[in-house]
Design a protein around this motif. Structure first.
Motif, short mmCIF file in Angstrom:
data_model
loop_
_atom_site.label_atom_id
_atom_site.label_comp_id
_atom_site.label_asym_id
_atom_site.label_seq_id
_atom_site.Cartn_x
_atom_site.Cartn_y
_atom_site.Cartn_z
N VAL A 156 -8.44 -15.84 -7.61
CA VAL A 156 -8.06 -17.26 -7.53
C VAL A 156 -7.02 -17.48 -6.44
O VAL A 156 -7.09 -18.45 -5.68
N ALA A 157 -6.04 -16.58 -6.34
CA ALA A 157 -4.99 -16.71 -5.33
C ALA A 157 -5.58 -16.64 -3.93
O ALA A 157 -5.15 -17.38 -3.03
N ALA A 158 -6.54 -15.74 -3.71
CA ALA A 158 -7.16 -15.61 -2.39
C ALA A 158 -7.93 -16.88 -2.02
O ALA A 158 -7.83 -17.38 -0.89
N ILE A 159 -8.68 -17.41 -2.98
CA ILE A 159 -9.44 -18.64 -2.72
C ILE A 159 -8.50 -19.81 -2.46
O ILE A 159 -8.68 -20.59 -1.52
N LEU A 160 -7.47 -19.92 -3.30
CA LEU A 160 -6.51 -21.02 -3.16
C LEU A 160 -5.77 -20.96 -1.83
O LEU A 160 -5.57 -21.98 -1.16
N SER A 161 -5.35 -19.74 -1.44
CA SER A 161 -4.65 -19.59 -0.16
C SER A 161 -5.53 -20.00 1.00
O SER A 161 -5.07 -20.68 1.93
N THR A 162 -6.81 -19.61 0.96
CA THR A 162 -7.74 -19.97 2.02
C THR A 162 -7.91 -21.49 2.10
O THR A 162 -7.88 -22.07 3.20
N VAL A 163 -8.09 -22.13 0.95
CA VAL A 163 -8.25 -23.59 0.92
C VAL A 163 -7.01 -24.29 1.46
O VAL A 163 -7.11 -25.24 2.26
N LEU A 164 -5.84 -23.83 1.06
CA LEU A 164 -4.60 -24.47 1.49
C LEU A 164 -4.34 -24.28 2.98
O LEU A 164 -3.78 -25.16 3.63
N ILE A 165 -4.75 -23.14 3.53
CA ILE A 165 -4.63 -22.94 4.98
C ILE A 165 -5.48 -23.97 5.72
O ILE A 165 -5.04 -24.58 6.70
N ILE A 166 -6.69 -24.19 5.22
CA ILE A 166 -7.59 -25.18 5.84
C ILE A 166 -7.01 -26.58 5.71
O ILE A 166 -7.01 -27.37 6.67
N VAL A 167 -6.50 -26.90 4.52
CA VAL A 167 -5.91 -28.23 4.29
C VAL A 167 -4.72 -28.46 5.22
O VAL A 167 -4.55 -29.55 5.77
N GLU A 168 -3.90 -27.44 5.41
CA GLU A 168 -2.74 -27.57 6.29
C GLU A 168 -3.17 -27.90 7.72
O GLU A 168 -2.53 -28.70 8.40
N GLN A 169 -4.27 -27.28 8.16
CA GLN A 169 -4.73 -27.54 9.52
C GLN A 169 -5.33 -28.92 9.66
O GLN A 169 -5.18 -29.58 10.69
N HIS A 203 0.36 -14.87 2.30
CA HIS A 203 -0.21 -14.40 1.03
C HIS A 203 -1.61 -13.83 1.24
O HIS A 203 -1.94 -12.74 0.75
N LEU A 204 -2.44 -14.59 1.96
CA LEU A 204 -3.83 -14.16 2.17
C LEU A 204 -3.90 -12.88 2.99
O LEU A 204 -4.68 -11.97 2.66
N SER A 205 -3.10 -12.78 4.04
CA SER A 205 -3.14 -11.57 4.87
C SER A 205 -2.68 -10.36 4.07
O SER A 205 -3.24 -9.25 4.21
N GLY A 206 -1.67 -10.54 3.20
CA GLY A 206 -1.24 -9.43 2.34
C GLY A 206 -2.36 -8.95 1.43
O GLY A 206 -2.56 -7.74 1.26
N MET A 207 -3.11 -9.90 0.86
CA MET A 207 -4.22 -9.52 -0.03
C MET A 207 -5.34 -8.83 0.74
O MET A 207 -5.94 -7.86 0.26
N ILE A 208 -5.62 -9.31 1.94
CA ILE A 208 -6.67 -8.69 2.76
C ILE A 208 -6.29 -7.25 3.11
O ILE A 208 -7.11 -6.33 3.00
N VAL A 209 -5.03 -7.04 3.51
CA VAL A 209 -4.59 -5.70 3.88
C VAL A 209 -4.55 -4.80 2.64
O VAL A 209 -4.91 -3.61 2.72
N GLY A 210 -4.12 -5.33 1.49
CA GLY A 210 -4.14 -4.54 0.26
C GLY A 210 -5.55 -4.10 -0.10
O GLY A 210 -5.77 -2.94 -0.48
N PHE A 211 -6.51 -5.00 0.04
CA PHE A 211 -7.92 -4.68 -0.21
C PHE A 211 -8.40 -3.59 0.75
O PHE A 211 -9.04 -2.61 0.33
N ALA A 212 -8.10 -3.75 2.04
CA ALA A 212 -8.53 -2.77 3.04
C ALA A 212 -7.85 -1.43 2.81
O ALA A 212 -8.48 -0.37 2.96
N TYR A 213 -6.58 -1.45 2.46
CA TYR A 213 -5.82 -0.21 2.25
C TYR A 213 -6.43 0.61 1.12
O TYR A 213 -6.65 1.83 1.27
N TYR A 214 -6.74 -0.04 0.00
CA TYR A 214 -7.30 0.69 -1.14
C TYR A 214 -8.68 1.25 -0.81
O TYR A 214 -8.96 2.43 -1.06
N ASN A 215 -9.55 0.44 -0.23
CA ASN A 215 -10.92 0.87 0.02
C ASN A 215 -11.00 1.87 1.17
O ASN A 215 -11.86 2.76 1.15
N PHE A 216 -10.12 1.75 2.15
CA PHE A 216 -10.09 2.74 3.22
C PHE A 216 -9.64 4.09 2.67
O PHE A 216 -10.16 5.14 3.05
N GLY A 217 -8.67 4.05 1.76
CA GLY A 217 -8.23 5.29 1.12
C GLY A 217 -9.35 5.95 0.32
O GLY A 217 -9.51 7.18 0.35
#
Length: 216
Positions: free
Chosen positions: A165-178, A192-206
């Protein structure tokens, strides 16, 4: 109420964040521009910032690290540190201290770089929220059935659902801001969104590295 056991890395992160918080509030004019993350103009045009002394300030590589150890507002500091204490110790115990610290630094550094380059908002940012959201993603992977609650919201829900939910909400709010050209709550949703993306990549890359080694 169960006793909270604060692990070594989490304790040291709390101390560092507290010291930085005190320092930049005592000497904001001298220190703040070293701890705010200003944006690069590689993709988007950025305004020229002038501090109160009339000196131009902007991106400095050191900000990629210092910005996620910094909180300027009192409640921002309290909420971020409460989040770190809430799930950090358990994550540190399952990952072990060195891996936990490495994850903290990698998520913070890479997500800061993503924000500095790709965040369309021209405003500088400050705070540990991005790296904490990245750790939330790791927590959701390590404890898929774990539940959490939020202040002022009754009941509890799975951490995994909160991350989605946080990832979806952050994406929507970024668009709304623009679209509106207005800041939504003075929060760095891109952080927030970039942190979640990097966390996802970090775990799966590991996981990919471990799987590759297992096949050899």
């Amino acid at each position: 109420m169960p006793k909270i056991h604060i692990t070594p890395v989490v304790l040291n992160l709390l101390i560092i964040n507290a010291l930085v918080f005190i320092a930049i509030n005592i000497f904001p004019e001298q220190l703040l521009h070293y701890f705010e993350l200003f944006k690069l103009d590689w993709i988007f045009d950025r305004p020229n910032y002038i501090n109160e002394q009339g000196v131009p300030v902007g991106f400095n590589p050191v900000q990629l690290v210092t910005s996620f150890f910094s909180q300027q507002a009192f409640w921002h500091f309290i909420m971020n540190m409460l989040a770190l204490v809430s799930f950090g110790p358990l994550l540190e115990m399952v990952m072990k201290p060195k891996r936990f610290l490495l994850a903290y630094l990698v998520i913070g550094l890479v997500s800061s770089f993503i924000v500095a380059v790709f965040d369309p908002s021209p405003n500088p940012i400050i705070g540990a929220s991005g790296v904490l959201f990245g750790l939330f993603v790791l927590y959701a992977y390590y404890f898929p059935q774990a539940k959490m609650g939020l202040l002022f919201i009754p009941g509890s829900f799975k951490v995994r659902n909160f991350v989605i939910v946080a990832a979806i909400l952050s994406t929507v709010l970024i668009i709304v801001e623009q679209v509106t050209n207005e800041s939504m709550g003075g929060i760095s949703h891109a952080g927030h969104l970039s942190g979640m993306i990097v966390g996802f990549a970090y775990y799966n890359f590991g996981k990919l590295i471990i799987a590759t080694k297992a096949k050899r």
